[in-house]
Motif scaffolding. Structure first.
Motif, PDB file in Angstrom:
ATOM      1  N   TYR A 195       2.854   3.977  -5.253  1.00 19.99           N
ATOM      2  CA  TYR A 195       1.252   3.362  -5.260  1.00 19.99           C
ATOM      3  C   TYR A 195       1.377   2.139  -5.623  1.00 19.99           C
ATOM      4  CZ  TYR A 195      -0.073   7.443  -2.619  1.00 19.99           C
ATOM      5  OH  TYR A 195       0.216   8.514  -1.713  1.00 19.99           O
ATOM      6  N   ARG A 213       4.472   0.066   3.063  1.00 14.89           N
ATOM      7  CA  ARG A 213       3.433  -0.109   3.537  1.00 14.89           C
ATOM      8  C   ARG A 213       2.841  -1.633   3.515  1.00 14.89           C
ATOM      9  NH1 ARG A 213      -1.600   1.983   4.484  1.00 14.89           N
ATOM     10  NH2 ARG A 213      -2.209   1.942   6.637  1.00 14.89           N
ATOM     11  N   ARG A 240       1.093  -1.207  -0.067  1.00 12.12           N
ATOM     12  CA  ARG A 240      -0.248  -0.501   0.266  1.00 12.12           C
ATOM     13  C   ARG A 240       0.947   1.103  -0.341  1.00 12.12           C
ATOM     14  NH1 ARG A 240      -5.792   0.885   4.194  1.00 12.12           N
ATOM     15  NH2 ARG A 240      -6.340   1.880   1.972  1.00 12.12           N
ATOM     16  N   GLY A 241       1.877   1.337  -0.968  1.00 14.18           N
ATOM     17  CA  GLY A 241       2.448   2.434  -1.119  1.00 14.18           C
ATOM     18  C   GLY A 241       4.139   1.959  -0.630  1.00 14.18           C
ATOM     19  N   THR A 269       6.276   9.124  -2.863  1.00 14.11           N
ATOM     20  CA  THR A 269       5.878   7.644  -2.565  1.00 14.11           C
ATOM     21  C   THR A 269       5.029   7.188  -4.644  1.00 14.11           C
ATOM     22  OG1 THR A 269       4.979   8.797  -1.070  1.00 14.11           O
ATOM     23  CG2 THR A 269       3.587   7.072  -1.444  1.00 14.11           C
ATOM     24  N   ASN A 318       0.274   4.517   9.509  1.00 14.87           N
ATOM     25  CA  ASN A 318       1.098   4.511   8.577  1.00 14.87           C
ATOM     26  C   ASN A 318       2.475   4.413   8.327  1.00 14.87           C
ATOM     27  OD1 ASN A 318      -0.470   5.794   6.713  1.00 14.87           O
ATOM     28  ND2 ASN A 318      -0.332   8.054   7.190  1.00 14.87           N
TER      29      ASN A 318
END
Lengths: 117, 112
Positions: free
Chosen positions: B51, B91, B31-32, B49, B98
């Motif tokens: 994704y 993540r 998730r990132g 970041t 986070n």
């Protein structure tokens, strides 16, 4: 302040003493994290606070380590009966928290370098 | 268990000599993926970041890319001020808040 503030920047202590490290997050950031960075190692997660929720303590290495966050802002990491292997840089980070902010980047302070002699 | 491995551990470049840093990860639900820069005596500074696979982000001489198994940080025509440790972190989709898992970093030295 403009960024995450940590104090002291350096701490030298004798083995067996207790130490307290302080973190002042960015205003408005509800999420706060503590990480540890040992020499030549990556960042190791210690603990996470989000608002009034129970903290995620899953990274604390032993019961000598504890942390609290008062009033949803300033946090203190306490290490009791310090050992030489506790020597490291302790980094605090904050971010936006809550719904819709799950990938808000972490903003780090400059850390506290702890040396246990 | 989430794992993040960065290579090489250290990289010495001449000014202007482009190169790439690798970050490979094993995360069951990403998730990132995050890139940070860390200067000596300082905390990590957020860069990018990413994704999803195929995504790219650029900032000055840095470009980050993402596949399903790894990310690359490309440094184009580096300058001495690009010397730093570059950290990659992921993540997990089920991670609290986070919370990030970091790799060991790549120390980059750019010589004039």
């Amino acid at each position: 302040g403009a960024g995450v503030s940590q104090s002291p920047s350096n701490k030298v202590t004798e083995k067996g003493k207790d130490v307290e490290l302080r973190c002042d997050p960015i205003s408005g950031h509800t999420a706060l994290y503590w990480y540890r960075q040992s020499l030549g190692q990556g960042l190791e997660f210690l603990i996470y606070f989000q608002g009034n929720s129970a903290p995620d303590k899953s990274g604390l290495p032993s019961d000598r380590f504890s942390a609290e966050r008062t009033g949803g802002s300033v946090s203190t990491l306490t290490i009791q009966r310090t050992q030489q292997e506790d020597s490291a840089v302790y980094l605090c980070a904050s971010s936006l928290g809550g719904q819709g902010t799950y990938n808000s980047p972490l903003h780090f302070g400059n850390g506290t370098r702890l040396t246990v002699t | 268990e989430d794992q993040v491995t960065q290579s090489p551990e250290a990289l010495r470049l001449q000014e202007g000599e482009s190169s790439s840093l690798n970050c490979s990860y094993t995360v069951s639900g990403l998730r990132g993926l995050f890139w940070y820069r860390q200067d000596p005596g300082k905390g990590p500074e957020f860069l990018f970041t990413l994704y999803s696979a195929g995504e790219e982000k650029e900032k000055e001489r840095l470009k980050a890319t993402l596949t399903k198994k790894e990310s690359f940080l490309h440094i184009t025509a580096p300058k001495p001020e690009d010397s730093a440790t570059y950290l990659c972190a992921v993540r997990h989709i089920k991670a609290a808040g986070n919370k990030l898992t970091f790799g060991g970093g790549t120390r980059v030295l750019v010589k004039p």
